[in-house]
Scaffold this motif. Structure first.
Motif, PDB file in Angstrom:
ATOM      1  N   HIS A  22       0.823  -1.214   0.000  1.00  0.00           N
ATOM      2  CA  HIS A  22       0.000   0.000   0.000  1.00  0.00           C
ATOM      3  C   HIS A  22       0.854   1.260   0.000  1.00  0.00           C
ATOM      4  CE1 HIS A  22      -3.117  -2.873   0.900  1.00  0.00           C
ATOM      5  NE2 HIS A  22      -2.531  -3.211   2.018  1.00  0.00           N
ATOM      6  N   PHE A  23       1.920   1.270  -0.805  1.00  0.00           N
ATOM      7  CA  PHE A  23       2.797   2.434  -0.864  1.00  0.00           C
ATOM      8  C   PHE A  23       2.319   3.379  -1.951  1.00  0.00           C
ATOM      9  CE2 PHE A  23       6.640   4.853  -1.899  1.00  0.00           C
ATOM     10  CZ  PHE A  23       7.043   5.217  -0.618  1.00  0.00           C
ATOM     11  N   GLY A  24       2.178   4.652  -1.611  1.00  0.00           N
ATOM     12  CA  GLY A  24       1.730   5.663  -2.559  1.00  0.00           C
ATOM     13  C   GLY A  24       0.673   6.527  -1.905  1.00  0.00           C
ATOM     14  N   GLU A  25       0.000   7.329  -2.727  1.00  0.00           N
ATOM     15  CA  GLU A  25      -1.082   8.144  -2.184  1.00  0.00           C
ATOM     16  C   GLU A  25      -2.375   7.761  -2.891  1.00  0.00           C
ATOM     17  OE1 GLU A  25      -0.512  12.394  -2.125  1.00  0.00           O
ATOM     18  OE2 GLU A  25      -2.274  12.632  -0.838  1.00  0.00           O
ATOM     19  N   LEU A  26      -3.449   7.645  -2.139  1.00  0.00           N
ATOM     20  CA  LEU A  26      -4.738   7.293  -2.729  1.00  0.00           C
ATOM     21  C   LEU A  26      -5.229   8.434  -3.609  1.00  0.00           C
ATOM     22  CD1 LEU A  26      -6.639   5.748   0.333  1.00  0.00           C
ATOM     23  CD2 LEU A  26      -5.394   4.536  -1.465  1.00  0.00           C
ATOM     24  N   VAL A  43       9.556  10.794   7.567  1.00  0.00           N
ATOM     25  CA  VAL A  43       8.378  11.573   7.166  1.00  0.00           C
ATOM     26  C   VAL A  43       7.407  10.610   6.497  1.00  0.00           C
ATOM     27  CG1 VAL A  43       7.495  13.508   5.820  1.00  0.00           C
ATOM     28  CG2 VAL A  43       9.825  13.585   6.721  1.00  0.00           C
ATOM     29  N   ILE A  44       6.244  10.452   7.112  1.00  0.00           N
ATOM     30  CA  ILE A  44       5.260   9.501   6.599  1.00  0.00           C
ATOM     31  C   ILE A  44       3.931  10.217   6.391  1.00  0.00           C
ATOM     32  CG2 ILE A  44       3.921   7.400   7.100  1.00  0.00           C
ATOM     33  CD1 ILE A  44       6.760   6.614   6.698  1.00  0.00           C
ATOM     34  N   LYS A  45       3.378  10.062   5.175  1.00  0.00           N
ATOM     35  CA  LYS A  45       2.060  10.622   4.888  1.00  0.00           C
ATOM     36  C   LYS A  45       1.103   9.460   4.657  1.00  0.00           C
ATOM     37  CE  LYS A  45      -0.363  13.853   1.879  1.00  0.00           C
ATOM     38  NZ  LYS A  45      -0.255  14.683   0.681  1.00  0.00           N
ATOM     39  N   VAL A  46       0.021   9.462   5.401  1.00  0.00           N
ATOM     40  CA  VAL A  46      -0.969   8.397   5.282  1.00  0.00           C
ATOM     41  C   VAL A  46      -2.247   8.983   4.698  1.00  0.00           C
ATOM     42  CG1 VAL A  46      -2.350   6.674   6.523  1.00  0.00           C
ATOM     43  CG2 VAL A  46       0.005   7.139   7.255  1.00  0.00           C
ATOM     44  N   SER A  47      -2.754   8.374   3.636  1.00  0.00           N
ATOM     45  CA  SER A  47      -4.046   8.801   3.090  1.00  0.00           C
ATOM     46  C   SER A  47      -5.055   7.674   3.271  1.00  0.00           C
ATOM     47  CB  SER A  47      -3.922   9.204   1.618  1.00  0.00           C
ATOM     48  OG  SER A  47      -3.310   8.212   0.847  1.00  0.00           O
ATOM     49  N   ILE A  48      -6.315   8.066   3.465  1.00  0.00           N
ATOM     50  CA  ILE A  48      -7.323   7.088   3.849  1.00  0.00           C
ATOM     51  C   ILE A  48      -8.633   7.350   3.123  1.00  0.00           C
ATOM     52  CG2 ILE A  48      -8.363   8.352   5.810  1.00  0.00           C
ATOM     53  CD1 ILE A  48      -7.991   5.689   7.442  1.00  0.00           C
ATOM     54  N   MET A  49      -9.368   6.275   2.889  1.00  0.00           N
ATOM     55  CA  MET A  49     -10.696   6.361   2.269  1.00  0.00           C
ATOM     56  C   MET A  49     -11.665   5.643   3.194  1.00  0.00           C
ATOM     57  SD  MET A  49     -12.328   7.321  -0.495  1.00  0.00           S
ATOM     58  CE  MET A  49     -14.007   7.111  -1.007  1.00  0.00           C
ATOM     59  N   ILE A  50     -12.505   6.418   3.865  1.00  0.00           N
ATOM     60  CA  ILE A  50     -13.458   5.836   4.816  1.00  0.00           C
ATOM     61  C   ILE A  50     -14.875   6.002   4.281  1.00  0.00           C
ATOM     62  CG2 ILE A  50     -14.416   5.958   7.159  1.00  0.00           C
ATOM     63  CD1 ILE A  50     -11.706   6.914   8.129  1.00  0.00           C
ATOM     64  N   ASP A  57      -9.899   1.904   1.979  1.00  0.00           N
ATOM     65  CA  ASP A  57      -8.553   1.882   1.422  1.00  0.00           C
ATOM     66  C   ASP A  57      -7.646   2.767   2.264  1.00  0.00           C
ATOM     67  OD1 ASP A  57      -6.645   0.962  -0.276  1.00  0.00           O
ATOM     68  OD2 ASP A  57      -7.450   1.910  -2.082  1.00  0.00           O
ATOM     69  N   ILE A  58      -6.365   2.429   2.253  1.00  0.00           N
ATOM     70  CA  ILE A  58      -5.381   3.212   3.012  1.00  0.00           C
ATOM     71  C   ILE A  58      -4.024   3.034   2.343  1.00  0.00           C
ATOM     72  CG2 ILE A  58      -4.989   1.305   4.655  1.00  0.00           C
ATOM     73  CD1 ILE A  58      -4.637   3.566   6.835  1.00  0.00           C
ATOM     74  N   ALA A  59      -3.229   4.089   2.333  1.00  0.00           N
ATOM     75  CA  ALA A  59      -1.910   4.005   1.710  1.00  0.00           C
ATOM     76  C   ALA A  59      -0.966   4.942   2.446  1.00  0.00           C
ATOM     77  CB  ALA A  59      -1.990   4.386   0.232  1.00  0.00           C
ATOM     78  N   PHE A  60       0.329   4.705   2.266  1.00  0.00           N
ATOM     79  CA  PHE A  60       1.294   5.616   2.881  1.00  0.00           C
ATOM     80  C   PHE A  60       2.414   5.901   1.895  1.00  0.00           C
ATOM     81  CE2 PHE A  60       5.352   3.470   3.850  1.00  0.00           C
ATOM     82  CZ  PHE A  60       5.033   2.154   3.535  1.00  0.00           C
ATOM     83  N   GLU A  61       3.041   7.050   2.082  1.00  0.00           N
ATOM     84  CA  GLU A  61       4.236   7.366   1.303  1.00  0.00           C
ATOM     85  C   GLU A  61       5.155   8.195   2.171  1.00  0.00           C
ATOM     86  OE1 GLU A  61       3.259   9.686  -2.122  1.00  0.00           O
ATOM     87  OE2 GLU A  61       2.178  11.179  -0.978  1.00  0.00           O
TER      88      GLU A  61
END
Ligand code: ZN
Length: 145
Positions: A22-26, A43-50, A57-61
């Motif tokens: 799940h690497f990347g941005e949604l 530095v971690i950015k987490v994007s989420i789809m609720i 869905d969830i991803a991080f970069e």
């Protein structure tokens, strides 16, 4: 912990770090948050789809050390498809494992249980918890009603 178990855990973490899931941005997301761990430079950015209180869905970069990347990969694996309430429970279990002597339940925490040894390295705890803190922020304001 036995040497064999330690080696197994190290291998699991290296695999997650080298080939993060799940690497990347949604592209479609309901929220995202970026956190920095200044002591290590992660530095971690987490994007989420609720949707309907389910983490669809969830991803991080980002950039980070082996521990922060592996922990992010494991976290996204664990919470994807779960309800927000289940994700909160997982986050609490993970935090408990890192901060107390309580042994993790591998059936619950899956690969995250491989990070149990991190508490012996206090400087690295923030690396392991960074993505979980991002998750906490993202789900804290989701209503449970
Ligand atoms: Zn780090």
């Amino acid at each position: 912990m036995t040497k064999n178990l330690q080696n197994l855990y190290r291998q699991v973490l290296l695999d997650h770090s080298k080939h993060p899931h799940h690497f990347g941005e949604l592209t479609e997301q309901t929220d995202s948050v970026q956190l920095l761990n200044p002591t290590c430079g992660d530095v971690i950015k987490v994007s989420i789809m609720i949707e309907n209180e389910v983490i669809e869905d969830i991803a991080f970069e980002g950039t980070g050390c082996t521990i922060s990347k592996a922990s992010s990969s494991i976290m996204t694996d664990l919470v994807k498809g779960r309800t927000v309430a289940e994700a909160k429970e997982l986050s609490q279990s993970f935090s408990k494992m890192i901060t107390t002597d309580e042994l993790p339940d591998p059936a619950l925490l899956g690969d995250a249980a491989t990070l149990v040894g991190i508490k012996e390295f206090p400087a690295r705890i923030k690396c392991a918890t960074l993505s979980w803190k991002a998750l906490d922020k993202l789900i804290a304001e989701v209503n449970n009603d």
